[in-house]
Design a protein around this motif. Structure first.
Motif, PDB file in Angstrom:
ATOM      1  N   GLY A 253      54.942  77.762 -12.217  1.00  0.00           N
ATOM      2  CA  GLY A 253      53.826  77.127 -11.532  1.00  0.00           C
ATOM      3  C   GLY A 253      52.550  77.938 -11.673  1.00  0.00           C
ATOM      4  O   GLY A 253      52.529  79.121 -11.336  1.00  0.00           O
ATOM      5  N   MET A 254      51.494  77.301 -12.174  1.00  0.00           N
ATOM      6  CA  MET A 254      50.225  77.995 -12.402  1.00  0.00           C
ATOM      7  C   MET A 254      49.043  77.073 -12.150  1.00  0.00           C
ATOM      8  O   MET A 254      49.188  75.854 -12.122  1.00  0.00           O
ATOM      9  CB  MET A 254      50.133  78.497 -13.853  1.00  0.00           C
ATOM     10  N   THR A 255      47.878  77.667 -12.019  1.00  0.00           N
ATOM     11  CA  THR A 255      46.642  76.893 -12.033  1.00  0.00           C
ATOM     12  C   THR A 255      46.373  76.493 -13.484  1.00  0.00           C
ATOM     13  O   THR A 255      46.908  77.111 -14.419  1.00  0.00           O
ATOM     14  CB  THR A 255      45.459  77.715 -11.512  1.00  0.00           C
ATOM     15  N   PRO A 256      45.534  75.485 -13.733  1.00  0.00           N
ATOM     16  CA  PRO A 256      45.277  75.089 -15.116  1.00  0.00           C
ATOM     17  C   PRO A 256      44.668  76.203 -15.958  1.00  0.00           C
ATOM     18  O   PRO A 256      45.027  76.382 -17.125  1.00  0.00           O
ATOM     19  CB  PRO A 256      44.328  73.889 -14.979  1.00  0.00           C
ATOM     20  N   GLY A 257      43.744  76.952 -15.356  1.00  0.00           N
ATOM     21  CA  GLY A 257      43.128  78.052 -16.103  1.00  0.00           C
ATOM     22  C   GLY A 257      44.143  79.110 -16.502  1.00  0.00           C
ATOM     23  O   GLY A 257      44.143  79.589 -17.652  1.00  0.00           O
ATOM     24  N   ASP A 258      45.016  79.481 -15.585  1.00  0.00           N
ATOM     25  CA  ASP A 258      46.049  80.481 -15.884  1.00  0.00           C
ATOM     26  C   ASP A 258      47.030  79.966 -16.928  1.00  0.00           C
ATOM     27  O   ASP A 258      47.506  80.723 -17.788  1.00  0.00           O
ATOM     28  CB  ASP A 258      46.797  80.875 -14.611  1.00  0.00           C
TER      29      ASP A 258
END
Length: 342
Positions: free
Chosen positions: A183-188
């Motif tokens: 699970g990540m943010t889109p940028g990451d």
């Protein structure tokens, strides 16, 4: 004197009965009835959103000044906007009472409703619009080719996480054992696939277009192929606002519909508005809107079954204790009223 004493005693007895009766009635009301909420005057609205092309309707209405202009007759003098990387923290903010309305994925709303969120989806924002992007060095013919790979997507309970896990299961893969989902943010996530820390990403647009432009990977499956015309982003409003200020909620829906129709008719301008808001490269945004399988919509009937299905999937995944009904998720009365007036 004796008569006076009798009169005083009679008065006291009557008074005591009256007071006792009032106290008894008050007690009964507090135990058996829930009175109407005390309506409070509001002058500000807190609205949450995410920086994806899925939610340009919010951005267009903000850029054009429609939120302020349309809500001013209802006493709203200020719109406070809050940007979130994904739906999970956005719904945590709404659970905390920090947001009156939010543009967010329907799956995080369902998770939050199961956690006690007092809110309802009042309109859809768009369908589909996410892509599974695989690094170029990997071959792909079927979902089985993903076995053993690391896939970055949004955190548990989001649209992308829910869709991806269900799609893997439907194709004979255990999402907890056969692949590693991060699970990540889109940028990451984009950074991770660029650095070869993950093998694939499943993200909403424009992130897939960004990865492809950098020649890191290519789209192998679009989210509409995982589930046709699936619910994605929605407009959710707090129960407090719905009960106390239905006129404001109706106008929020009206403004959302106006912005959505405008974007449908002016796609290039919508891309420009998104680029201005996020500093994303304009050509990449335009390419994203050509490549994606998404569509901006406003009719709740197009997503109701899909959202209810998310509820069942999330229950099967162990994310929520029980699946929810359409009535527990939606309040379409505002949309219906707006359309009946047109």
């Amino acid at each position: 004197m004796k008569k006076l004493g009798i009169l005083i005693l009679t008065f006291l007895l009557v008074a005591s009965i009256f007071v006792s009766g009032c106290a008894s009635n008050k007690e009964n009301v507090s135990e058996n009835e829930t009175g109407p909420e005390e309506t409070t005057t509001i002058t500000e609205l807190n609205i949450g959103y995410q920086p994806s092309t899925h939610q340009i309707a919010y951005m267009t209405a903000a850029e054009k000044g429609w939120w302020k202009e349309d809500l001013a007759p209802y006493g709203i003098t200020k719109i406070n906007e809050y940007q979130f990387p994904t739906g999970a923290p956005e719904m945590q903010a709404m659970l905390a009472g920090d947001l009156d309305a939010a543009y967010v994925g329907s799956a995080p709303v369902i998770t939050a409703l199961s956690q006690g969120l007092d809110a309802k989806i009042v309109a859809p924002v768009q369908i589909n619009g996410s892509s599974l992007v695989l690094r170029n060095e990997y071959n792909y013919k079927s979902p089985q080719d993903l076995k053993g790979l690391k896939i970055a997507t949004y955190p548990p309970g989001t649209i992308q996480d829910t869709l991806l896990r269900n799609w893997l299961k439907e194709n004979g893969l255990d999402p907890d054992k056969d692949v590693k989902i991060l699970g990540m943010t889109p940028g990451d996530a984009v950074t991770a696939i660029s650095a070869k820390q993950v093998d694939a990403v499943f993200l909403p647009h424009p992130s897939p277009a960004v990865v492809e432009k950098e020649n890191i990977g290519r789209t192998i499956v679009q989210s509409g192929e995982m589930e046709a015309n699936h619910s994605c982003c929605v407009l959710v409003v707090s129960g407090k606002l719905i009960r106390e200020h239905p006129d404001i909620v109706e106008q929020i829906v009206k403004t959302h519909i106006k912005a959505t129709k405008y974007n449908q008719e002016h796609v290039d301008e919508a891309a420009q508005i998104f680029s201005n808001k996020t500093t994303e490269d304009l050509d990449t945004v335009k390419e994203s809107l050509k490549e994606w399988d998404g569509a901006w919509i406003t009719d709740p009937t197009l997503i109701e079954d899909s959202a209810v299905n998310y509820s069942k999937v999330q229950h099967d995944l162990g994310y929520i204790p029980k699946s929810l009904t359409k009535e527990e998720i939606f309040d379409t009365s505002f949309y219906d009223k707006v359309m009946s007036e047109n």
